[in-house]
Design a protein around this motif. Sequence first.
Motif, PDB file in Angstrom:
ATOM      1  N   HIS A 184     112.283  83.487  75.790  1.00 66.67           N
ATOM      2  CA  HIS A 184     112.508  82.735  76.579  1.00 66.67           C
ATOM      3  C   HIS A 184     111.422  82.197  76.956  1.00 66.67           C
TER       4      HIS A 184
ATOM      5  N   ARG B 131     114.862  89.294  68.947  1.00 66.68           N
ATOM      6  CA  ARG B 131     114.370  89.151  69.539  1.00 66.68           C
ATOM      7  C   ARG B 131     113.925  87.187  69.592  1.00 66.68           C
TER       8      ARG B 131
ATOM      9  N   GLY C 259     127.073  83.148  79.915  1.00 65.01           N
ATOM     10  CA  GLY C 259     127.110  84.228  80.409  1.00 65.01           C
ATOM     11  C   GLY C 259     126.225  85.400  79.598  1.00 65.01           C
ATOM     12  N   GLY C 260     128.036  85.517  79.254  1.00 64.44           N
ATOM     13  CA  GLY C 260     127.618  86.468  78.298  1.00 64.44           C
ATOM     14  C   GLY C 260     126.731  86.637  77.018  1.00 64.44           C
TER      15      GLY C 260
ATOM     16  N   VAL D 251     123.335  87.950  78.680  1.00 63.94           N
ATOM     17  CA  VAL D 251     123.519  89.577  78.703  1.00 63.94           C
ATOM     18  C   VAL D 251     123.123  90.139  77.791  1.00 63.94           C
TER      19      VAL D 251
ATOM     20  N   VAL E  16     119.139  89.605  76.771  1.00 61.88           N
ATOM     21  CA  VAL E  16     117.971  90.659  77.047  1.00 61.88           C
ATOM     22  C   VAL E  16     117.938  91.511  76.869  1.00 61.88           C
TER      23      VAL E  16
ATOM     24  N   LYS F 151     131.283  81.394  80.764  1.00 62.70           N
ATOM     25  CA  LYS F 151     130.762  83.448  81.353  1.00 62.70           C
ATOM     26  C   LYS F 151     130.500  83.206  80.078  1.00 62.70           C
TER      27      LYS F 151
END
Lengths: 311, 317
Positions: B23, B20, B8-9, B12, B15, B5
């Motif tokens: 990726h 900057r 995943g965070g 997030v 994005v 998780k």
Amino acid sequence: MTAPAVTRRMKRGSIGRSRSDVIFDAILFVFLTLVFLIVAYPLYFVIISSFSDPVVVARGGVTFLPVGFTLDGYKAVFKEKAVLRGYANSLMYTAVGVCINLFLTIPTGYAVSRKDFFARKPIMMFYIITMFVGGGMMPTYVVVRNLGMVNTMWALLLPGSITVYNMVVCRTFFSTNIPDELLDAAKLDGCGNTRFFISIVLPLSAAITAIMVLYYGVGHWNSYQSALIYLNDRNKWPLQMELRNILLLNSIQMTNPVMTPEQLKEKERLEAIAEMMKYSLIIVSSVPMMILYPFIQKYFVKGVMIGSVKG
Amino acid sequence: MTGAKDAGGAAVNRVIPGRRRWHVKENFDLLLFCLPAIAVVITFHYIPLYGVIIAFKKFTFRRGIFNSPWVGLANFERFFRSAHAGQIIWNTVAISAYSILTSFPAAMLLALALNAFRHQKYRRVIQAVTYAPFFISTVVMCGMITLFLSPRVGVVNTMIRSLGGTPINFMGKAAYWRHIYVWTGVWQRMGWNSIIYFAALSGVSPDYHEAAIVDGATKLQRVRHIDIPFLIPVATILLILNFGEFFNVAFDKAFALQNDLNKSVSQIISTYVYQLGLVDNDASFSTAVGLFNSAVNAVLMITVNSVVSKLSDNSLF
């Protein structure tokens, strides 16, 4: 001014419609009705003339309703093989062309709408440059010819198959309609970009796809310039080229006095047909547009709105 | 589980713009999305851009771009020394200026009128009708023009005849050509061009109008002091766009309305480029004229834009 004062003045009529406002409204009404008539009447005239006796039309006898109702003009249109062939060609070019346009424009628009895309800026620069400088007609012709595309439909469909304007409209649509949270959620579940685009973005893009189909489709259906440049074989001509032949070329006084008997005969034949069916031809060639007009109007206007919001 | 998780965070967070980080690996497939279009644009836009060098050569298809001999600026000299050059450039400028000067006020006037108009339903009808001509193809449009103006069977001339005048061969007289070209253009695009102004006007906050009403402003005063000032920024941007295209008068309509009798005014740069290249088979000369044209275009667009971005906040980039 206090609220009761406003109400009092409203009752007296000094708020809302004063006398000058009534005059102003009347002027607006007259002006807009005039605009309406000026735009609508020529269109209406073409419609009623297409159902009227050509002789009466030529004498100026048709004004408000068809005179001497006849479908001869339409019959003549459907007898003319060149027109039908052009129609079929145009339908095909439009369908194939739009598929190519969508395939190129929508994924690009999506990719450059992503703020975390590393090549976003260079790719935008790459497209913006094309707005400022271009090779022009002959250098493009040389390239198309070297690729062996002259006299094929690819010459009409591939050059200009992605326009910067439409791509920017797509980009704006995606950046305002696909929330970042959606992408984050999908990423959490291990969804890659390609899968996210296909199974989440595309199903949410019905509106932008419709806009693109109509923008590009109307463009393909109406264009004649690239056919004029690239297609020598008349069997491949789109409808607009045949229309040009019938509507424009024979109505121009040819200054070439030396014509072979064959050319002269062909010219006479064309003239006779043309007089008969010009109005009907205009209607027949616009049928797809008329059927789609409600959608076209709705989505074109939407496209203009999206395009005017600079991303 | 918690570890996953957290990862995943972190994704997030990444994005969010402002932080900057490139990726490259993660978003490599986005580049693949763009590749087909890039290939097409390189082939049909950037390679022809290189092909522009034939303007400085004596190009023949047999020798190709590389092997055709250099001639320096001979093609440009030929153009500027020719008797046509001045006239063709003037024709282009005249049509452009005339079109902009008529279509801008027409569209703005229509938008202002529609916006101030009280009858919603009638307004929608007027909008639907005035947008429609925009979708008529150039060929059909020009067909309608020649049909209506035809000296023998045209509506306009039957009207002139019934009023006791002598019919006029409109398309055969150079004096009428520009007016026909420009005013039919206004007829065709006025409604369409008004959309963007109309949208700008709908964005005007009703507060302004309410306040003005309370102060006793008439409708005309509200149009003058509220609506028109709101249109100015939109009009500025559109004017820039139009100036960028100033020397770029579209080929289609001018060519479709062109005949030998009106060529002295209807020959513009784009139709001349076509005639030189594909009728007279002089690719190098044609490219030279085209290159002159696009150079002027680019300079115009960049200049106008930088001037306007200095004057106000409105600019293209």
